[in-house]
Design a protein around this motif. Structure first.
Motif, short mmCIF file in Angstrom:
data_model
loop_
_atom_site.label_atom_id
_atom_site.label_comp_id
_atom_site.label_asym_id
_atom_site.label_seq_id
_atom_site.Cartn_x
_atom_site.Cartn_y
_atom_site.Cartn_z
N ASN A 65 0.81 -1.21 0.00
CA ASN A 65 0.00 0.00 0.00
C ASN A 65 0.84 1.26 0.00
OD1 ASN A 65 0.94 0.03 2.56
ND2 ASN A 65 -0.98 -0.65 3.49
N ALA A 77 5.12 3.89 4.94
CA ALA A 77 3.69 3.57 4.88
C ALA A 77 2.81 4.81 4.84
CB ALA A 77 3.31 2.71 6.07
N ASP A 95 6.62 0.87 8.63
CA ASP A 95 6.32 -0.35 9.38
C ASP A 95 7.53 -0.97 10.06
OD1 ASP A 95 3.57 -1.16 9.35
OD2 ASP A 95 3.74 -1.07 7.17
N ARG A 101 10.48 -1.19 7.51
CA ARG A 101 10.05 -1.53 6.14
C ARG A 101 9.96 -0.27 5.30
NH1 ARG A 101 5.29 -2.57 2.71
NH2 ARG A 101 3.95 -1.62 4.27
N LEU A 144 5.68 1.84 12.97
CA LEU A 144 4.36 1.25 13.18
C LEU A 144 4.53 -0.13 13.83
CD1 LEU A 144 2.88 2.39 9.77
CD2 LEU A 144 2.62 3.50 12.01
N ARG A 158 -0.78 -13.39 11.54
CA ARG A 158 0.24 -12.41 11.95
C ARG A 158 0.91 -12.77 13.26
NH1 ARG A 158 -1.63 -6.31 10.45
NH2 ARG A 158 0.62 -5.99 10.36
N LYS A 191 0.28 -1.63 18.36
CA LYS A 191 -0.86 -1.93 17.49
C LYS A 191 -1.28 -3.37 17.72
CE LYS A 191 1.90 -3.24 13.39
NZ LYS A 191 2.41 -2.82 12.08
N HIS A 192 -2.42 -3.82 17.37
CA HIS A 192 -3.55 -3.15 16.77
C HIS A 192 -4.59 -3.15 17.87
CE1 HIS A 192 -1.30 -5.35 13.60
NE2 HIS A 192 -1.45 -4.25 12.93
N ARG A 202 -10.92 -9.42 9.11
CA ARG A 202 -10.41 -8.47 10.12
C ARG A 202 -11.04 -7.09 10.00
NH1 ARG A 202 -4.26 -6.52 8.49
NH2 ARG A 202 -4.71 -6.07 6.33
N MET A 235 -2.07 2.43 17.40
CA MET A 235 -2.86 2.23 16.19
C MET A 235 -4.13 1.45 16.55
SD MET A 235 -1.93 0.11 12.69
CE MET A 235 -0.45 1.02 12.30
N TYR A 238 -8.80 -2.73 12.90
CA TYR A 238 -9.88 -2.70 11.91
C TYR A 238 -11.21 -3.21 12.46
CZ TYR A 238 -6.27 -2.49 8.15
OH TYR A 238 -5.25 -2.14 7.32
N ASP A 270 -5.69 2.05 11.66
CA ASP A 270 -4.95 1.16 10.80
C ASP A 270 -5.25 1.60 9.37
OD1 ASP A 270 -3.39 -0.78 9.67
OD2 ASP A 270 -4.25 -2.45 10.79
N TRP A 271 -4.41 1.15 8.43
CA TRP A 271 -4.43 1.71 7.08
C TRP A 271 -5.73 1.45 6.35
CZ3 TRP A 271 -0.98 3.66 9.63
CH2 TRP A 271 0.05 4.41 9.12
N SER A 398 2.91 -6.43 5.76
CA SER A 398 3.55 -5.15 6.09
C SER A 398 4.73 -5.33 7.03
CB SER A 398 2.53 -4.19 6.69
OG SER A 398 2.02 -4.71 7.90
N GLU A 480 0.41 -11.33 6.99
CA GLU A 480 -0.76 -10.46 7.02
C GLU A 480 -1.71 -10.74 5.86
OE1 GLU A 480 0.26 -6.35 6.92
OE2 GLU A 480 -1.83 -5.73 6.73
C1 BGC Z 1 -1.41 -3.24 8.76
C2 BGC Z 1 -0.65 -2.44 9.78
C3 BGC Z 1 0.41 -1.63 9.09
C4 BGC Z 1 -0.24 -0.75 8.05
C5 BGC Z 1 0.73 0.13 7.30
C6 BGC Z 1 -1.89 -2.42 7.59
O1 BGC Z 1 -2.32 -3.24 6.54
O2 BGC Z 1 -2.49 -3.89 9.40
O3 BGC Z 1 -0.08 -3.28 10.75
O4 BGC Z 1 1.14 -0.88 10.01
O5 BGC Z 1 -0.90 -1.57 7.09
O6 BGC Z 1 1.50 -0.58 6.40
#
Ligand code: BGC
Length: 614
Positions: A65, A77, A95, A101, A144, A158, A191-192, A202, A235, A238, A270-271, A398, A480
């Motif tokens: 994403n 992210a 992340d 990441r 994150l 996860r 998180k989460h 989720r 964070m 969902y 969360d995203w 992620s 994930e």
């Molecule tokens: C994940 C998060 C992650 C976020 C940003 C989401 O899909 O659940 O854990 O931090 O994306 O990449």
């Protein structure tokens, strides 16, 4: 732009004055991330929520994403909105938890489950600090991570990003991790929040759970980390909790998190978590990430027609500005790597740390007749199992790190002076090369599938005559976007794997030679019917980029295995307390009832805390 000398500036004027000077649009934009691309819906949604269905083939082509994220750190992210006239910089979110990441090379540390198995808070602090150093080097403000949801069920995809099925173990380790990251002057995000214990449905699943169980099992790690380590951000998750989305849940985000626990950072979604931006802001979900134009428009309209009080935004902005003032992007006004860290040297030091941490968290589940450590180099090894040559270093999603390299077990054994059977090695490497060549390349969201090779009894008997010992690696990938399956090849072993372990053990034992089983997995599998065969069983987890070296360090005794299980291995899946209520309850995909409560008697093969040493 010439600044009016009276224009308040963040850090020089009070936050209240800075906020009072913002236009309504600036306020809204600062509370919504800058991504805007609504087409990047991250995953299929269940029927309960209104997101558009994901088109056929979407996941196969999904690039993560971050594809359109245009901030200063490629692959981050998300990025917040800058208001230069008020001295408010953008801040960058990226992340974790097993490393940073982004698109540049970072260290892939072992899974956080492995880190939790070390029970070594000093070590976990050092890993957090190392990740914080890489953030500072690359210009990332908020990590994150860590994920601290309870490992309610071994099938949660996860789990490798989480720490334990015991909230106090998770809290001890996560507090150390957060302190380590934040010691570098960058922020962590736990998180989460909350009760996000599965990937299936989720986005919309309603977790129905009694308050005492929610607090005692599913909020406890969050509570302790907030109180003991003061993470800069949280964070929200969902899912729904007792009928209300976690991201719109005033009880969770305001009453408990701030009111009872004294949290003073900011909460982000969360995203792409999306239902009602107005309710999110009202509930105390300060920042909506990664941000869409639709959210901005909705908030502006609600402000205009009086459904949303400006005071709500002002309250949330205070939380956000308090943290932005602490961020490197504010303190250093855009210069990255302010401490002049040398990348090569830093990555080398962190690789050494990744190696020693990985070795330390491996769990020795069985060691009959002192089979381990292997005491002599130069030994001939029948190295079986695809995972011995294609060792998994981390999970997908992620939490996957763009690492410079990954050390495979066969290479590390050769470096340590062992001699893997050449004919066996050739067959595996050719099989893996071919299987990978006909599939898409490994990426954040995709791991090519390689089948396990079958060996006949007579082939294994020949191997047993020609080698001094046998090592078999059994592996599982997860990550994930989906949960693991209660099928052969995932939670259960396949008949090929079972025969391999049984027949190789018989063949080598006939020659008086040992067999070592390695488990290259993120969370437990059912071992009950095979654990009697091998002499030793070592749980290596997903050990990060130094995988092969770390495993070899433990096999050879350079490093004592000191890991203690942070989650159990059950006798049968039916013994998992949540088995009847995962991923949903009573055949209803929209609801999961946490019926297990506290202290259910568990029939475990290896309980939490189990782990042998040499
Ligand atoms: C994940 C998060 C992650 C976020 C940003 C989401 O899909 O659940 O854990 O931090 O994306 O990449």
């Amino acid at each position: 732009m010439a600044l009016d000398s009276c224009t308040p500036q963040l850090g020089r004027s009070s936050d209240e004055r800075v906020i009072a000077t913002m236009t309504r649009e600036e306020k809204v934009r600062l509370l919504v991330g800058t991504c805007k691309d609504w087409n990047l819906v991250p995953e299929p949604a269940p029927a309960t929520i209104h997101r558009p269905p994901v088109p056929e083939g979407y996941w196969e082509n999904y690039q993560g994403n971050t594809a359109t994220m245009k901030g200063k750190v490629s692959g981050a992210a998300g990025v917040s909105y800058a208001i230069p006239r008020l001295g408010v910089p953008e801040i960058v979110f990226a992340d974790g938890p097993v490393g940073l990441r982004i698109d540049s090379v970072c260290t892939a540390f072992p899974s956080t489950t492995l880190l939790a198995a070390t029970r070594d808070t000093d070590l976990v602090y050092r890993v957090g600090k190392a990740i914080g150093e890489e953030m500072l080097y690359y210009g990332v403000d908020i990590l994150l991570a860590p994920g601290i949801n309870n490992m309610r069920n071994p099938l949660c995809g996860r789990n490798y990003e989480y720490m334990s099925s015991d909230p106090d173990i998770a809290a001890d380790m996560a507090a150390a991790y957060v302190r380590g990251v934040q010691s570098m002057g960058v922020g962590a995000c736990i998180k989460h929040f909350a009760a996000n214990n599965q990937e299936t449905y989720r986005n919309g699943i309603d977790v129905q759970v009694a308050d005492s169980v929610l607090r005692g099992l599913y909020l406890r790690a969050f509570e302790r980390v907030v109180k003991e380590a003061q993470p800069w951000t949280v964070m929200s998750s969902y899912n729904k909790v007792n009928g209300v989305y976690a991201s719109e849940n005033t009880y969770l985000l305001t009453d408990i998190l701030r009111g009872e626990w004294g949290f003073d950072g900011f909460v982000m979604t969360d995203w792409w978590a999306e239902e009602d931006p107005v309710r999110m802001q009202q509930a105390g979900n300060d920042m909506l990430m990664p941000g869409t134009d639709m959210q901005i428009d909705t908030l502006l309209v609600a402000l205009a027609d009086g459904r949303l009080a400006e005071a709500v935004l002002d309250r949330n902005l205070l939380n956000v500005l308090r943290i932005i003032r602490r961020c490197p992007s504010f303190r250093n006004q855009g210069t990255t790597n302010p401490d002049g860290l040398c990348l090569q040297q830093m990555l080398k030091t962190h690789a050494d740390l990744a190696r020693s941490a990985a070795a330390k968290g491996m769990v020795l589940l069985k060691n009959d007749n002192g089979a381990l450590p292997l005491n002599r180099a130069g030994q001939r090894v029948a190295l079986l199992g695809k995972g011995s040559y294609d060792t998994y270093v981390g999970g997908t999603g992620s939490g996957r790190v763009s690492r410079a390299y990954a050390v495979m077990l066969n290479d590390a054994l050769v470096q340590a002076g062992y001699t893997p059977d050449a004919a066996v090695t050739n067959l595996y490497t050719e099989h893996i090369r071919h299987s990978r060549s006909v599939q898409p390349e490994e990426s954040t969201w995709y791991m090519p599938y390689v089948s396990e090779l079958e060996w006949s009894r007579s082939e294994l008997q020949d191997m047993a005559r020609n080698n001094d010992l046998c090592i078999i690696t059994l592996q599982r990938m997860a990550g994930e976007g989906g949960d693991r399956h209660l099928t052969e090849g995932d939670y259960y072993l396949t008949s090929v794997e079972r025969s391999l372990i049984r027949d190789a053990s018989e063949a080598f034992h006939k020659q008086g030679k040992p067999v070592v089983l390695l488990l290259n997995i993120g969370a437990s599998v059912e071992l009950t019917d095979v654990c009697a065969y091998p002499d030793a069983i070592l749980l290596t987890w997903l050990p990060g980029q130094e995988a092969g070296h770390a495993i070899t360090d433990v096999l050879t005794g350079i490093q004592q295995p000191q890991g203690k299980l942070p989650m159990p291995f059950y006798v049968r899946y039916e013994d998992v307390p949540s088995a009847a209520n995962f991923p949903s309850s009573d055949g209803n995909p929209n609801i999961v009832i946490y019926r297990e409560g506290f202290a259910q008697p568990e029939r475990t093969l290896y309980p939490v805390g189990f782990g042998l040493t040499y």
